[in-house]
Design a protein around this motif. Structure first.
Motif, mmCIF file in Angstrom:
data_model
loop_
_atom_site.group_PDB
_atom_site.id
_atom_site.type_symbol
_atom_site.label_atom_id
_atom_site.label_comp_id
_atom_site.label_asym_id
_atom_site.label_seq_id
_atom_site.Cartn_x
_atom_site.Cartn_y
_atom_site.Cartn_z
ATOM 1 N N GLN A 168 -4.375 14.031 -1.404
ATOM 2 C CA GLN A 168 -5.043 13.819 -2.675
ATOM 3 C C GLN A 168 -4.240 12.603 -3.391
ATOM 4 O OE1 GLN A 168 -7.779 14.427 -1.837
ATOM 5 N NE2 GLN A 168 -8.183 16.595 -2.130
ATOM 6 N N ARG A 169 -3.055 12.637 -3.219
ATOM 7 C CA ARG A 169 -2.220 11.551 -3.817
ATOM 8 C C ARG A 169 -2.227 9.994 -2.973
ATOM 9 N NH1 ARG A 169 3.074 14.434 -3.845
ATOM 10 N NH2 ARG A 169 3.123 15.604 -5.809
ATOM 11 N N ALA A 170 -2.561 10.307 -1.778
ATOM 12 C CA ALA A 170 -2.761 8.850 -1.111
ATOM 13 C C ALA A 170 -4.137 8.440 -1.750
ATOM 14 C CB ALA A 170 -2.732 9.246 0.396
ATOM 15 N N ARG A 171 -4.853 9.179 -2.100
ATOM 16 C CA ARG A 171 -6.287 8.659 -2.657
ATOM 17 C C ARG A 171 -6.280 8.401 -4.009
ATOM 18 N NH1 ARG A 171 -11.751 11.622 -0.929
ATOM 19 N NH2 ARG A 171 -10.736 13.641 -0.475
ATOM 20 N N GLY A 172 -5.082 8.569 -4.385
ATOM 21 C CA GLY A 172 -4.878 7.676 -5.853
ATOM 22 C C GLY A 172 -4.944 9.026 -6.854
#
Ligand SMILES: Nc1ncnc2c1ncn2[C@@H]1O[C@H](COP(=O)(O)OP(=O)(O)O)[C@@H](O)[C@H]1O
Ligand SMILES: [Mg+2]
Lengths: 285, 266
Positions: free
Chosen positions: B181-185
């Motif tokens: 989810q971090r990779a999705r901002g």
């Protein structure tokens, strides 16, 4: 957008247990618009490398430069967010990140985080669902009602929706049937060709590497031992054995044939088509 | 999350590692009670010495224990502060509105602090030196008498074993989904409380979904392998009570006796 790593090392720390040098002084330049495959034995650090490129692990030493952005120890949150916007990371089994009640909402999650308005996000969702080869009727469906391959594509659409310039994929084909695998790789090839998207693909499947990638990086125990064109990678079978890597079917066939018949085929054959062509050529001689 | 020391096992070869888990469990429970026997300064000193002895014998570094206390430090400091500010009596040093700092308050604070920290240290000695499976075995044994009251002790212990077994998986998976989810901002731990809770939804929903799936798979596998809840089960790992276990119990008894004696003398 270019990626340039210089002297990057990375460690993991869980409680008292430390795995040092999961990445060991990595120097790597991935050209803008290239299609690069990262291969290597399990535990070599391939996934960790992807996480560094996305700013999820920060280098202990050295730095990663992505376009104009610099990822290094102590990088600030704004830089990291900008990096994650530019670099999309598709994790292994990415369908485990799906959480929303409709496909559309899940795809919108990324764009909304990166500052798109609800309207813009919806437009993007309608756009990317087509890019991953699904039609718009999927947008209103529950992601949990989809098949494995469809879920995987929805998850990838969720990353594409952030409009990255660089797409990193960690074993995107694991656990899919052969048709599903080819479909995903064909999509990647198209994005690479049509939009000039830089693609870095981690995989175990040498046939796919041979068919789809242009450049290959071999990672062994956290070190890069090879970075050159895919064709050069499969030239010397002895070296591959040292790295615990297989040959693609066509190349293996070629080597066996050359050994048994004593006839040398022209060039290194990576795919069945190239092999057939080489055989025809030799047959004519 | 990775800094959490509570409930983590440290492989080792110390005397305490080799004690019977039943002995260690009884010791941990007994120590909590005994800590309240320490009623004066010599008693406190004895309590600390005993705790340090146990920690030294465990062969685990002191820094690790300090890390075990860290998550609770605010709770401890808050309690200590309450004692100092609100208990009056003895000599008064500062008086300011409803607050008083008095010798009596400080003394109580020292006692509370010592009990808190020694109890944490001592129970940490037990959890750090005992594998979770052994702890469950020990717990099951100690709960056996409850069978008389139709408590399903074996099923409970199976549940606990399974839960413990899957904690590492759950942590790994949480980490993975958070990264995804971090990779999705997504950004965690920022903004208003409401916002912080909202960003947890994309972590917990997938986590619940996968846990439910895993539970179902596990249940099927257990069924296929012939697990029946009502069957009487034997244990693969046998517990052996040895001389050193008896000695450790005696050491605790000695501590209790010592503290009681100090109380009487004072
Ligand atoms: N979350 C983690 N915590 C601790 N160590 C890890 C973690 N993830 C990977 N590692 C370690 O890092 C090394 C490289 O792992 P990884 O990057 O997953 O390799 P690969 O993807 O090539 O199989 C392995 O030795 C592994 O044990
Ligand atoms: Mg991996």
């Amino acid at each position: 957008m270019e990626i340039k790593l210089s002297g990057v090392t990375a460690d993991y720390q869980i409680g008292p247990i430390r795995s040092p040098l999961v990445l060991d002084h990595i120097n790597l330049t991935v050209a803008s618009g290239s299609f690069t495959a990262v291969v290597g034995p399990t535990g070599a650090g391939k996934s960790s490398l992807m996480k560094v490129l996305n700013g999820l692990i920060l280098p202990e030493e050295g730095q990663a430069v992505i376009g104009q952005l610099v990822v290094r120890k102590g990088a600030d949150k704004k830089t990291l967010k900008a990096v994650r916007k530019r670099v999309g990371l598709v994790f292994q089994f990415p369908e485990s990140q799906i959480f929303a009640e409709t496909v559309e909402k899940d795809i919108c999650f990324g764009p909304l985080n990166f500052g798109a308005t609800a309207e813009e996000a919806c437009t993007i969702a309608a756009d990317v669902i087509g890019q991953v080869g699904l039609d718009r009727t999927f947008l209103s469906k529950s992601p949990f009602s989809l098949s494995g391959g469809q879920k995987r594509r929805v998850a990838i659409a969720g990353i594409l929706a952030c409009r990255p310039d660089i797409l990193l994929l960690d074993e995107p084909c694991a656990g899919l049937d052969p048709d599903g695998q080819s479909e995903i790789l064909n999509l990647l090839t198209r994005w690479n060709r049509d939009y000039g998207m830089t693609i870095v693909l981690v995989t175990h499947d040498m046939d796919r590497v041979a068919r789809y990638a242009q450049q290959a990086v071999v990672l062994v125990k956290g070190k890069i031992v090879f970075h050159d064109s895919v064709r050069r990678l499969f030239t010397d079978p002895a070296r591959l054995k040292d790295w615990d890597l297989d040959l693609p079917e066509a190349r293996r066939f070629q080597l066996k044939l050359e050994k048994h018949s004593g006839v040398a085929l022209p060039g290194v054959c990576l795919t069945e088509e190239e092999l057939a062509e080489a055989l025809i050529k030799v047959g004519r001689v | 999350m990775n800094k959490l020391i509570l409930g983590r096992y440290f492989p080792g070869n110390s005397l305490i590692h080799h004690l019977d888990p039943r002995a260690k469990l009884v010791a941990a429970i007994a120590f909590i009670l005994i800590a309240f026997l320490a009623g004066n300064v010599p008693g406190l000193v004895l309590l600390w010495l005993f705790t340090f002895l146990a920690m030294a014998l465990s062969g685990v570094g002191f820094r690790i224990y300090l890390r075990g206390v860290r998550p609770l430090i605010w709770l401890i400091l808050f309690t200590v502060l309450l004692q100092i500010l609100f208990i009056s009596g003895g000599r008064t040093y500062v008086e300011w509105g409803p607050f008083t700092v008095s010798s009596f308050g400080i003394e109580t604070a020292v006692f509370i602090f010592s009990r808190f920290v020694t109890i944490i240290f001592f129970t940490t000695v037990v959890t750090l030196t005992t594998r979770p499976v052994d702890l469950t075995d020990g717990l099951t044994f100690l709960m056996r008498p409850l069978r008389l009251f139709h408590v399903p002790v074996d099923e409970l212990s199976m549940m606990v074993s399974i839960a413990l077994r899957f904690i590492p998986n759950l942590l790994d998976e949480t980490q993975k989904i958070m990264d995804a989810q971090r990779a999705r901002g997504a950004v965690f731990g920022e903004g208003s409380l409401f916002h912080q809770m909202k960003v947890l939804v994309p972590i917990f929903l997938p986590l619940f979904a996968s846990s439910l799936n895993r539970g179902e798979e596990l249940a099927n596998v257990m069924d296929v392998r012939g697990y029946r809840a009502e069957a009487r089960r034997s244990s693969f790992r046998q517990l052996h009570w040895r001389g050193r276990d008896t000695i450790s119990m005696l050491a605790l008894l000695a501590l209790a006796a010592g503290l009681a004696a100090l109380n009487l003398l004072a």
